[in-house]
Scaffold this active site. Structure first.
Site, PDB file in Angstrom:
ATOM      1  N   ASP A 134       7.258 -22.176 -41.632  1.00  0.00           N
ATOM      2  CA  ASP A 134       8.092 -21.193 -42.311  1.00  0.00           C
ATOM      3  C   ASP A 134       7.591 -20.881 -43.714  1.00  0.00           C
ATOM      4  O   ASP A 134       6.700 -21.557 -44.238  1.00  0.00           O
ATOM      5  CB  ASP A 134       9.532 -21.708 -42.404  1.00  0.00           C
ATOM      6  CG  ASP A 134      10.248 -21.682 -41.068  1.00  0.00           C
ATOM      7  OD1 ASP A 134       9.823 -20.921 -40.183  1.00  0.00           O
ATOM      8  OD2 ASP A 134      11.240 -22.422 -40.914  1.00  0.00           O
ATOM      9  N   TYR A 167       4.872 -34.755 -39.423  1.00  0.00           N
ATOM     10  CA  TYR A 167       5.303 -33.995 -40.592  1.00  0.00           C
ATOM     11  C   TYR A 167       5.657 -34.980 -41.701  1.00  0.00           C
ATOM     12  O   TYR A 167       6.144 -36.082 -41.429  1.00  0.00           O
ATOM     13  CB  TYR A 167       6.547 -33.152 -40.282  1.00  0.00           C
ATOM     14  CG  TYR A 167       6.286 -31.886 -39.511  1.00  0.00           C
ATOM     15  CD1 TYR A 167       6.043 -30.683 -40.172  1.00  0.00           C
ATOM     16  CD2 TYR A 167       6.300 -31.881 -38.122  1.00  0.00           C
ATOM     17  CE1 TYR A 167       5.822 -29.511 -39.465  1.00  0.00           C
ATOM     18  CE2 TYR A 167       6.077 -30.717 -37.403  1.00  0.00           C
ATOM     19  CZ  TYR A 167       5.842 -29.533 -38.083  1.00  0.00           C
ATOM     20  OH  TYR A 167       5.618 -28.376 -37.378  1.00  0.00           O
TER      21      TYR A 167
END
EC number: 5.4.99.12
Length: 248
Positions: free
Chosen positions: A53, A111
């Site tokens: 994003d 992540y």
């Protein structure tokens, strides 16, 4: 036609996400622009392991593309490094079999989320970490994280805009690294992640560290399979990094 795999890193601050969108600057658009120029105007598309994003960074994003050019992977890497903006870096480029697929071939991802625990806001880290000037009990965060490990339906821990039919994912581990007195890094490893899942998990663990929610609250949220049942906010994008993508 040869297929190439590239590992790239990028500073997501100046991009409107990874995926091509009209009239916006994106990672995919910048790389495809460079490849198209190298191919004398012939459009070359890239495929990534997944989208990131707006404001989200990558240390080890993986892409693949096909090319008819008769040049080595090393020359591709050097050319793309020169032809793409300074906020994108090509760490490696290599030839791979035609059946390699950057997205569908993944078996796991990592992540990391970076939290700056300074009392005073640091303007130099504002695009690369979450400023969090509140007290945190890391032991409570670790206890809460144990409820998330394993295979679960993570409907309560993803955005309502998630397009996937199945919300079942497996979290292999959640690790906490206190790099110094001011920096906490939370590392998530799993077989896949849903839209906003890592940011919601991060917000949840931060609430656990403040004593706002308990491990039992997390277990109940998993069973509820309803994002509205979870009080924790979604952590902002700037602290999130796609760290590594794994393949067989």
């Amino acid at each position: 036609m040869t297929r190439y795999k590239a590992i790239i890193s990028y500073d997501g601050s100046g991009f409107y996400g990874y995926q091509v969108q009209p009239n916006t600057r994106t990672v995919q658009a910048e790389i495809e622009k460079a490849l198209t120029k190298m191919h004398k105007g012939k459009t070359v598309r890239i495929t990534a392991s997944g989208r990131t994003d707006t404001g989200v960074h990558a240390k080890g994003q993986v892409i693949h593309f096909d090319s008819e050019l008769d040049i080595t992977a090393e020359k591709f890497q050097k050319a793309l490094q020169v032809m793409t903006p300074f906020d994108i870096s090509f760490l490696t480029v290599e030839e791979v079999p035609d059946d390699f697929h950057a997205r569908f071939g993944t078996v796991g991802k990592e992540y990391r989320y970076v939290v700056k625990r300074t009392k005073i806001f640091d303007p130099f880290s504002r695009n690369f970490a979450l400023h969090y000037p509140y007290e945190l009990d890391i032991s409570k965060m670790k206890l809460a994280s144990k409820r998330l490990i394993g295979e679960h339906d993570f409907t309560s821990f993803c955005s309502a805009r998630t397009e996937r039919d199945s919300k079942v994912r497996t979290l292999y581990s959640i690790d906490f690294y206190e790099e110094d007195d001011e920096t906490l890094v939370i590392a998530f490893q799993g077989n896949g992640f849903l839209y906003n899942m890592v940011r919601i998990l991060t917000g949840t663990l931060l609430d656990a560290g403040q004593g706002r929610i308990s491990p039992d609250d997390i277990s109940e949220a998993l069973l509820a399979r309803d994002r509205q049942k979870l009080i924790s906010k979604t952590a902002p994008p700037q602290g999130l990094y796609l760290w590594r993508v794994d393949y067989e």
